[in-house]
Design a protein around this motif. Structure first.
Motif, mmCIF file in Angstrom:
data_model
loop_
_atom_site.group_PDB
_atom_site.id
_atom_site.type_symbol
_atom_site.label_atom_id
_atom_site.label_comp_id
_atom_site.label_asym_id
_atom_site.label_seq_id
_atom_site.Cartn_x
_atom_site.Cartn_y
_atom_site.Cartn_z
ATOM 1 N N ILE A 170 8.274 6.365 2.149
ATOM 2 C CA ILE A 170 9.200 5.736 3.109
ATOM 3 C C ILE A 170 9.650 6.778 4.135
ATOM 4 O O ILE A 170 9.637 6.537 5.346
ATOM 5 C CB ILE A 170 10.435 5.154 2.363
ATOM 6 N N ILE A 171 10.023 7.939 3.655
ATOM 7 C CA ILE A 171 10.510 9.005 4.540
ATOM 8 C C ILE A 171 9.410 9.425 5.515
ATOM 9 O O ILE A 171 9.643 9.553 6.721
ATOM 10 C CB ILE A 171 11.012 10.209 3.704
ATOM 11 N N GLU A 172 8.195 9.587 4.985
ATOM 12 C CA GLU A 172 7.089 10.006 5.863
ATOM 13 C C GLU A 172 6.820 8.970 6.950
ATOM 14 O O GLU A 172 6.651 9.310 8.115
ATOM 15 C CB GLU A 172 5.812 10.223 5.037
ATOM 16 N N GLU A 173 6.809 7.701 6.566
ATOM 17 C CA GLU A 173 6.503 6.663 7.561
ATOM 18 C C GLU A 173 7.609 6.575 8.613
ATOM 19 O O GLU A 173 7.346 6.480 9.814
ATOM 20 C CB GLU A 173 6.299 5.299 6.887
ATOM 21 N N PHE A 174 8.843 6.656 8.162
ATOM 22 C CA PHE A 174 9.972 6.554 9.092
ATOM 23 C C PHE A 174 9.928 7.692 10.125
ATOM 24 O O PHE A 174 9.985 7.452 11.335
ATOM 25 C CB PHE A 174 11.289 6.593 8.312
ATOM 26 N N TYR A 175 9.813 8.920 9.648
ATOM 27 C CA TYR A 175 9.897 10.060 10.577
ATOM 28 C C TYR A 175 8.656 10.205 11.448
ATOM 29 O O TYR A 175 8.758 10.575 12.614
ATOM 30 C CB TYR A 175 10.225 11.354 9.817
ATOM 31 N N GLY A 179 8.017 10.205 15.717
ATOM 32 C CA GLY A 179 7.450 11.373 16.385
ATOM 33 C C GLY A 179 7.936 12.718 15.877
ATOM 34 O O GLY A 179 7.760 13.733 16.552
ATOM 35 N N PHE A 180 8.524 12.737 14.685
ATOM 36 C CA PHE A 180 8.887 14.033 14.088
ATOM 37 C C PHE A 180 7.681 14.549 13.316
ATOM 38 O O PHE A 180 6.947 13.768 12.710
ATOM 39 C CB PHE A 180 10.058 13.889 13.118
ATOM 40 N N LYS A 236 17.706 18.616 -5.524
ATOM 41 C CA LYS A 236 17.245 17.748 -4.429
ATOM 42 C C LYS A 236 15.912 18.224 -3.875
ATOM 43 O O LYS A 236 15.608 19.414 -3.914
ATOM 44 C CB LYS A 236 18.225 17.818 -3.237
ATOM 45 N N LEU A 237 15.179 17.267 -3.317
ATOM 46 C CA LEU A 237 14.082 17.611 -2.409
ATOM 47 C C LEU A 237 14.599 17.322 -1.010
ATOM 48 O O LEU A 237 14.949 16.184 -0.703
ATOM 49 C CB LEU A 237 12.852 16.730 -2.660
ATOM 50 N N ASP A 238 14.686 18.341 -0.171
ATOM 51 C CA ASP A 238 15.137 18.149 1.206
ATOM 52 C C ASP A 238 13.931 18.201 2.131
ATOM 53 O O ASP A 238 13.144 19.139 2.076
ATOM 54 C CB ASP A 238 16.135 19.247 1.605
ATOM 55 N N PHE A 239 13.825 17.203 2.970
ATOM 56 C CA PHE A 239 12.688 17.113 3.890
ATOM 57 C C PHE A 239 13.063 17.765 5.213
ATOM 58 O O PHE A 239 14.062 17.423 5.822
ATOM 59 C CB PHE A 239 12.306 15.651 4.127
ATOM 60 N N VAL A 251 16.085 16.442 7.372
ATOM 61 C CA VAL A 251 16.216 15.059 7.817
ATOM 62 C C VAL A 251 16.454 14.047 6.699
ATOM 63 O O VAL A 251 17.047 13.007 6.930
ATOM 64 C CB VAL A 251 14.997 14.622 8.652
ATOM 65 N N ALA A 252 15.958 14.289 5.531
ATOM 66 C CA ALA A 252 16.136 13.297 4.468
ATOM 67 C C ALA A 252 16.223 14.029 3.145
ATOM 68 O O ALA A 252 15.854 15.203 3.058
ATOM 69 C CB ALA A 252 14.963 12.324 4.436
ATOM 70 N N THR A 253 16.717 13.343 2.152
ATOM 71 C CA THR A 253 16.857 14.011 0.867
ATOM 72 C C THR A 253 16.687 13.025 -0.285
ATOM 73 O O THR A 253 17.091 11.865 -0.190
ATOM 74 C CB THR A 253 18.213 14.760 0.812
ATOM 75 N N ILE A 254 16.005 13.486 -1.338
ATOM 76 C CA ILE A 254 15.914 12.695 -2.574
ATOM 77 C C ILE A 254 16.500 13.563 -3.689
ATOM 78 O O ILE A 254 16.132 14.731 -3.822
ATOM 79 C CB ILE A 254 14.465 12.325 -2.962
ATOM 80 N N GLN A 255 17.423 12.998 -4.464
ATOM 81 C CA GLN A 255 18.099 13.784 -5.498
ATOM 82 C C GLN A 255 17.903 13.150 -6.864
ATOM 83 O O GLN A 255 17.961 11.930 -6.993
ATOM 84 C CB GLN A 255 19.600 13.853 -5.202
ATOM 85 N N LEU A 256 17.692 13.998 -7.827
ATOM 86 C CA LEU A 256 17.552 13.515 -9.199
ATOM 87 C C LEU A 256 18.812 13.868 -9.971
ATOM 88 O O LEU A 256 19.222 15.026 -10.006
ATOM 89 C CB LEU A 256 16.322 14.157 -9.857
#
Ligand SMILES: [Zn+2]
Length: 407
Positions: A170-175, A179-180, A236-239, A251-256
């Motif tokens: 989702i994050i990859e498609e959005f950004y 154009g990021f 976290k994984l921070d993008f 720009v985005a983050t996923i946290q466990l």
């Protein structure tokens, strides 16, 4: 590299009439104009479309809570300087929410769950409040009221990887649509020398951090170490992504999170009929919409892609006698769900074109005698000075195709 001054989001936001601040409302509390609200909603709908495909459901929560919720979650202690507190007339203490996770745990906790019903994925775009010091407030980059496009996935430990990979997509498609350039992933882990900054025991942290490292490795991502950058409840994984000016943003983050489920005793019944502790994934795509827009406005220099532009087309009459047809064209565009305006000011066509270009409107539709007679429009894109005559229906078809592809 800095964006040059003309690309400053505060300046562009004002010029393009996207947001404003009021001394009466207070600093750090942005107010969104109709145009700015269109932007926010379109971005949020895009994220929601991507989430819905991945099984997320919308939830909604109040913006305040009793103190007890945050005592249990740990926020009362960890966030105590940033909380806006409220005392009711009966003397009960409440707080404005600085994040949504504790509220969402209580939606999960409303009933017992079988492992068959997991994951439960809740999405909620909602405002949060933090009492930032006034000296640190800055345009949309640092505010006191911000909107999170928040989501929490409640699942079994065995489901974490699959859920992370979905959010990653989702994050990859959005950004990439905006154009990021995706760059690196920061592995934001806890600092073992400062256990007092975090909730939970070592074992949970080790397990969670190992899972995140594996996921990044499996994706073949270029990673950087972020020791000490974890949230207080989990790693976290921070993008990190690069904008059009070569600047790198988180720009985005996923946290466990294995701690919040422990604190709130969140479980499911497993195959053996036993209660099994679940885990919680925090997944914001834009993070704060305000901060994201500060980055996006500068990234595109105020010239938003067509699908996102608050005004997508401006219809200009060569002279006043074309006003009837101008109105007709605008009405047809609106019926076709294209955001159109007209400029019927008593000014030269050249001046009207210059104005529309300074508003960074993607398409100008010029109509004069020829167009009225042939029922066409002369289309000029903001990117070049060429005028292309075409039937109005052709322009509408082209515009809708671009919108569908989010161009
Ligand atoms: Zn959360």
């Amino acid at each position: 590299m800095d964006a040059n001054k003309t690309d400053d989001h505060k300046k562009l936001g004002k010029e393009l009439d996207l947001f404003t601040f009021s001394d009466l409302v207070g600093s750090g509390l942005p107010l969104w104009t109709p145009k700015g609200t269109i932007l926010r909603n379109l971005l949020d709908e895009f994220v929601w479309e991507l989430r819905r495909k991945n099984g997320y459901e919308k939830v909604e929560i109040p913006h305040i809570t009793k103190r007890e919720l945050y005592e249990k979650s740990g926020h009362w202690e960890k966030f105590k300087d940033d909380l806006f507190r409220i005392t009711t007339r009966e003397g009960d203490e409440f707080a404005l929410k600085p994040m949504n996770c504790p509220h969402h745990t209580q939606i999960y906790a409303r009933k017992p769950w079988s492992y068959r019903e997991l994951p439960q994925r809740y999405a909620n775009t909602t405002m949060c409040y933090r009492d930032e010091q006034s000296g640190e407030l800055n345009g949309l980059s640092r505010v006191r009221a911000f909107t999170q496009d928040d989501a929490h996935c409640f699942c079994r430990e065995s489901q974490v990887k699959e859920e992370f990979l979905k959010i990653w997509d989702i994050i990859e498609e959005f950004y990439s649509t905006l154009g990021f350039k995706p760059k690196k992933i920061r592995l934001s882990f806890h600092d073992q020398n400062h256990p007092e900054k975090y909730l939970g025991d070592k074992k949970h942290w080790k397990t969670a951090e190992d899972i995140l490292s594996d996921i990044a490795k499996e994706k073949g991502a270029e990673t950087i170490d972020g020791v000490g950058e974890a949230a207080f409840y989990g790693p976290k994984l921070d993008f990190m992504a690069e904008d059009a000016h070569g600047r790198l943003w988180q720009v985005a983050t996923i946290q466990l999170d294995m701690n919040m489920p422990e604190r709130f005793d969140l479980t499911c019944t497993n195959e053996q009929g036993q209660r099994e502790r679940i885990v919680m994934i925090h997944a914001a795509v834009m993070g704060s919409i305000e901060r994201f827009l500060s980055v996006l406005i500068e990234h595109v220099g105020g010239a938003f892609p067509f699908w996102l532009s608050p005004v997508q087309a401006k219809v200009l009459g060569v002279s006043e006698k074309h006003a009837g047809y101008v109105r007709e064209v605008v009405a047809a565009l609106k019926t076709a769900h294209i955001r159109a305006e007209m400029d019927d000011a008593n000014e030269s066509l050249g001046k009207k074109i210059r104005n529309a270009k300074s508003e960074k409107i993607p398409y100008l539709l010029v109509v004069g005698d020829k167009e009225v007679e042939a029922r066409t429009v002369s289309v000029e894109s903001r990117n070049d000075g060429k005028q292309d005559a075409m039937p109005l229906a052709d322009f509408i078809a082209r515009a809708n195709a671009e919108i569908a592809q989010r161009k």
